[in-house]
Enzyme design. Structure first.
Site, PDB file in Angstrom:
ATOM      1  NE  ARG A   1      -0.803  -0.306  -6.167  1.00  0.00           N
ATOM      2  CZ  ARG A   1       0.282  -1.073  -6.316  1.00  0.00           C
ATOM      3  NH1 ARG A   1       0.565  -2.013  -5.450  1.00  0.00           N
ATOM      4  NH2 ARG A   1       1.097  -0.906  -7.321  1.00  0.00           N
TER       5      ARG A   1
ATOM      6  CB  THR B   1     -16.876  -2.248 -11.551  1.00  0.00           C
ATOM      7  OG1 THR B   1     -16.860  -3.474 -10.800  1.00  0.00           O
ATOM      8  CG2 THR B   1     -18.310  -1.821 -11.781  1.00  0.00           C
ATOM      9  CB  SER B   2     -14.656  -6.982 -13.601  1.00  0.00           C
ATOM     10  OG  SER B   2     -14.293  -7.076 -12.237  1.00  0.00           O
TER      11      SER B   2
ATOM     12  CD  GLN C   1     -16.563  -2.478  -6.935  1.00  0.00           C
ATOM     13  OE1 GLN C   1     -16.075  -3.583  -6.753  1.00  0.00           O
ATOM     14  NE2 GLN C   1     -17.158  -2.143  -8.061  1.00  0.00           N
ATOM     15  CG  ASN C   2     -12.042   2.977  -7.934  1.00  0.00           C
ATOM     16  OD1 ASN C   2     -12.136   1.765  -8.118  1.00  0.00           O
ATOM     17  ND2 ASN C   2     -12.271   3.857  -8.875  1.00  0.00           N
ATOM     18  CB  VAL C   3      -8.556   2.207  -1.983  1.00  0.00           C
ATOM     19  CG1 VAL C   3      -9.393   1.004  -1.559  1.00  0.00           C
ATOM     20  CG2 VAL C   3      -7.412   1.764  -2.884  1.00  0.00           C
ATOM     21  CG  ASP C   4      -8.770   6.350  -6.963  1.00  0.00           C
ATOM     22  OD1 ASP C   4      -9.652   7.201  -6.781  1.00  0.00           O
ATOM     23  OD2 ASP C   4      -8.799   5.550  -7.927  1.00  0.00           O
TER      24      ASP C   4
ATOM     25  CG  HIS D   1     -13.766  -2.454  -1.838  1.00  0.00           C
ATOM     26  ND1 HIS D   1     -13.686  -2.894  -3.141  1.00  0.00           N
ATOM     27  CD2 HIS D   1     -14.843  -3.088  -1.291  1.00  0.00           C
ATOM     28  CE1 HIS D   1     -14.677  -3.752  -3.368  1.00  0.00           C
ATOM     29  NE2 HIS D   1     -15.393  -3.883  -2.274  1.00  0.00           N
TER      30      HIS D   1
ATOM     31  CE1 TYR E   1      -3.926  -1.859  -0.575  1.00  0.00           C
ATOM     32  CE2 TYR E   1      -3.002  -3.330   1.082  1.00  0.00           C
ATOM     33  CZ  TYR E   1      -3.916  -3.084   0.083  1.00  0.00           C
ATOM     34  OH  TYR E   1      -4.801  -4.055  -0.288  1.00  0.00           O
TER      35      TYR E   1
HETATM   36  P1  OAD Z   1     -11.476  -4.856 -12.112  1.00  0.00           P
HETATM   37  O1  OAD Z   1     -10.015  -4.743 -12.425  1.00  0.00           O
HETATM   38  O2  OAD Z   1     -12.012  -6.166 -11.706  1.00  0.00           O
HETATM   39  O3  OAD Z   1     -12.323  -4.378 -13.377  1.00  0.00           O
HETATM   40  C1  OAD Z   1     -11.970  -3.213 -14.072  1.00  0.00           C
HETATM   41  C2  OAD Z   1     -13.039  -2.912 -15.080  1.00  0.00           C
HETATM   42  O4  OAD Z   1     -12.703  -1.669 -15.682  1.00  0.00           O
HETATM   43  C3  OAD Z   1     -13.169  -3.936 -16.221  1.00  0.00           C
HETATM   44  O5  OAD Z   1     -14.526  -4.254 -16.442  1.00  0.00           O
HETATM   45  C4  OAD Z   1     -12.553  -3.208 -17.419  1.00  0.00           C
HETATM   46  O6  OAD Z   1     -13.178  -3.568 -18.653  1.00  0.00           O
HETATM   47  C5  OAD Z   1     -12.863  -1.759 -17.076  1.00  0.00           C
HETATM   48  N1  OAD Z   1     -11.971  -0.768 -17.685  1.00  0.00           N
HETATM   49  C6  OAD Z   1     -10.676  -0.885 -18.059  1.00  0.00           C
HETATM   50  N2  OAD Z   1     -10.220   0.269 -18.576  1.00  0.00           N
HETATM   51  C7  OAD Z   1     -11.259   1.151 -18.516  1.00  0.00           C
HETATM   52  C8  OAD Z   1     -11.419   2.525 -18.875  1.00  0.00           C
HETATM   53  N3  OAD Z   1     -10.434   3.237 -19.414  1.00  0.00           N
HETATM   54  N4  OAD Z   1     -12.634   3.092 -18.667  1.00  0.00           N
HETATM   55  C9  OAD Z   1     -13.658   2.378 -18.120  1.00  0.00           C
HETATM   56  N5  OAD Z   1     -13.560   1.096 -17.761  1.00  0.00           N
HETATM   57  C10 OAD Z   1     -12.370   0.492 -17.949  1.00  0.00           C
HETATM   58  O7  OAD Z   1     -11.796  -3.707 -11.035  1.00  0.00           O
HETATM   59  P2  OAD Z   1     -13.032  -3.592 -10.029  1.00  0.00           P
HETATM   60  O8  OAD Z   1     -14.256  -4.153 -10.639  1.00  0.00           O
HETATM   61  O9  OAD Z   1     -13.056  -2.183  -9.564  1.00  0.00           O
HETATM   62  O10 OAD Z   1     -10.919  -4.635  -4.034  1.00  0.00           O
HETATM   63  O11 OAD Z   1     -12.543  -4.519  -8.853  1.00  0.00           O
HETATM   64  C11 OAD Z   1     -13.324  -4.661  -7.708  1.00  0.00           C
HETATM   65  C12 OAD Z   1     -12.450  -4.888  -6.491  1.00  0.00           C
HETATM   66  O12 OAD Z   1     -11.579  -5.984  -6.718  1.00  0.00           O
HETATM   67  C13 OAD Z   1     -11.529  -3.752  -6.159  1.00  0.00           C
HETATM   68  O13 OAD Z   1     -12.155  -2.709  -5.426  1.00  0.00           O
HETATM   69  C14 OAD Z   1     -10.437  -4.394  -5.356  1.00  0.00           C
HETATM   70  C15 OAD Z   1     -10.273  -5.661  -6.166  1.00  0.00           C
HETATM   71  O14 OAD Z   1      -9.834  -6.771  -5.470  1.00  0.00           O
HETATM   72  C16 OAD Z   1     -10.054  -4.685  -3.001  1.00  0.00           C
HETATM   73  O15 OAD Z   1      -8.857  -4.628  -3.122  1.00  0.00           O
HETATM   74  C17 OAD Z   1     -10.711  -4.808  -1.665  1.00  0.00           C
END
Ligand code: OAD
Length: 240
Positions: free
Chosen positions: A58, A175-176, A88-91, A106, A55
């Site tokens: 980060r 988000t995925s 969900q972002n920590v930024d 998160h 961290y």
């Molecule tokens: P992911 O990395 O799982 O998903 C990122 C998403 O962003 C994907 O669906 C990509 O297609 C999309 N993406 C990529 N580039 C992009 C862009 N320029 N504009 C828009 N979308 C874009 O990230 P999260 O879903 O946020 O938790 O992950 C959820 C959680 O998993 C996080 O908060 C973190 C992680 O483990 C913790 O660490 C507690």
């Protein structure tokens, strides 16, 4: 009558254009670091040193990053809507862009909290961003990153669900949709409320009727959303 309530759920994708890596895209963070070692409660018990270092790294990246047009576009929408961001972002890029209401599911990278008392949270000073397992807060407690690790509860999920229930429009960005409970928020949208999902590589939203997918990166996608909502984004008013 008040403004309509626009509730926006954001994930790592909204910060991608600020140069912050997502987790699950190719070359994402979880491809380069073993997630259960650097982001789980077990990992923290086994090797707290490694977690603090992860961290610290980060944070160093975050202070170099700036909010991008997607973060700023959401601020612009506050003129016409009561905008509530659930991230969900920590930024802290939503806050730095100037968004008024930001709920972190998160945790927050720039904060640390007491190991003994989870209610005791401190914001790190910009000049002292590094922590170790020996870091103590101003009250003398041993501190840890203010991050919700896997295997831990998500205390802000209840207020987040409340916000989603009250939404007049619901938007998901970057988000995925694989990490719960955040991914399940969409289930609480009231019937008939429009849902937009901005992501260049959107997850399947099967089972959720009427999701309008905007298959774009966040910057372009937010501009398109604003157009659909009939809002003209005024680029000159964007704060840094
Ligand atoms: P992911 O990395 O799982 O998903 C990122 C998403 O962003 C994907 O669906 C990509 O297609 C999309 N993406 C990529 N580039 C992009 C862009 N320029 N504009 C828009 N979308 C874009 O990230 P999260 O879903 O946020 O938790 O992950 C959820 C959680 O998993 C996080 O908060 C973190 C992680 O483990 C913790 O660490 C507690």
């Amino acid at each position: 009558m008040g403004k309509p309530k626009l509730v926006i759920s954001t994930g790592a994708g909204i910060s991608a254009e600020s140069g912050i890596k997502t987790f699950r895209d190719s070359d994402g963070l979880w491809e380069n670091y073993p997630v259960m070692e650097v982001a789980s409660a077990d990992g923290f018990r086994k090797n707290p040193e490694l977690i603090h270092r992860f961290y610290n790294e980060r944070r160093k990246q975050l202070i170099e990053a700036k909010p991008n047009p997607a973060h700023m576009g959401l601020v612009e929408l506050e003129k016409d809507y009561d905008v509530y961001i659930i991230t969900q972002n920590v930024d802290d890029l939503h806050e730095r862009a100037g968004s008024e209401h930001v709920l972190h599911l998160h945790g927050e990278l720039m904060k640390i909290r007491s190991i003994r008392n989870p209610e005791y949270v401190e914001t790190l000073d910009k000049d002292h961003l590094e922590t170790t397992p020996a870091t103590r807060g101003k009250n003398g407690d041993l501190m840890r990153p203010h991050i919700v690790f896997f295997q831990e509860a998500v205390p802000n999920i209840e207020p987040a669900i409340e916000l989603v229930r009250e939404a007049d429009i619901f938007v998901v960005i970057g988000t995925s949709l694989v990490v719960y409970p955040a991914a399940g928020l969409i289930q609480f949208v009231r019937p008939g409320v429009p849902i937009y999902y901005i992501d260049p590589n959107p997850a399947s939203t099967a089972g959720i009727p009427g999701v309008h997918v905007i298959k774009e990166k966040a910057g372009k996608g937010v501009a398109e959303l604003a157009k659909i909502l009939g809002h003209k984004i005024n680029f000159r008013n964007w704060k840094k």
